[in-house]
Design an enzyme around this catalytic site. Structure first.
Site, short mmCIF file in Angstrom:
data_model
loop_
_atom_site.label_atom_id
_atom_site.label_comp_id
_atom_site.label_asym_id
_atom_site.label_seq_id
_atom_site.Cartn_x
_atom_site.Cartn_y
_atom_site.Cartn_z
N CYS A 13 0.87 -1.18 0.00
CA CYS A 13 0.00 0.00 0.00
C CYS A 13 0.91 1.22 0.00
CB CYS A 13 -1.00 -0.01 1.15
SG CYS A 13 -0.32 0.14 2.81
N CYS A 87 -2.29 1.37 -4.22
CA CYS A 87 -1.08 2.09 -4.63
C CYS A 87 -1.09 2.38 -6.12
CB CYS A 87 0.19 1.37 -4.21
SG CYS A 87 0.47 -0.21 -4.98
N CYS A 91 3.00 0.58 -8.17
CA CYS A 91 3.48 -0.77 -7.95
C CYS A 91 4.09 -1.31 -9.24
CB CYS A 91 2.34 -1.69 -7.51
SG CYS A 91 1.59 -1.19 -5.97
#
Length: 139
Positions: A13, A87, A91
């Site tokens: 996250c 996120c 990522c």
């Protein structure tokens, strides 16, 4: 013991201070050494959210010693399953990895009352994940 490799899961996250910490703690708690667990954040906070620590303590899991960690390419490459939690595009995506995106409210700035339902939803999802990737064998 089977000779299959232990599955590894990375929870990501933004701050690695709430959702990913809870998910990693539940997976470690429920699967033990049947799964390798990592968590990281694309922009890690300085500390784990105190309301998250409190909510997890209520569930019997102490994460007070955990520290948010920065997301690295190596952590993604070393993981079989990457579970992102808000996120977005930060990522890194690698071929051959399994990605799951769990849409969960961000507990940042919330009190323990707001964190409890997020915690409970994460626990439910982790139990399903454990059943899928690391079912308990015969003891």
């Amino acid at each position: 013991m089977s000779d299959t490799t232990t599955p590894s899961v990375l929870f990501v996250c933004v701050h690695n201070a709430g959702r990913s910490q809870m998910a990693a703690a539940f997976l470690t708690h429920l699967a033990g050494d049947r799964v390798q667990v990592r968590s990281a954040g694309s922009a890690p906070a300085e500390t784990v959210n105190p309301a998250v620590v409190e909510a997890m303590a209520e569930a019997g899991i102490d994460i007070s010693a955990e520290v948010p960690k920065v997301l690295t390419v190596e952590a993604v490459q070393a993981s079989d399953v990457v579970i992102t939690m808000g996120c977005g595009d930060t990522c890194p995506v690698f071929p051959g990895k399994r990605y799951l995106d769990w849409e969960l409210p961000d507990p940042a700035g919330q009190g323990v009352e707001a964190v409890r339902p997020i915690r409970d939803e994460i626990e439910k999802r982790i139990r399903g994940l454990v059943d899928e990737i690391a079912p308990a064998g015969e003891v």
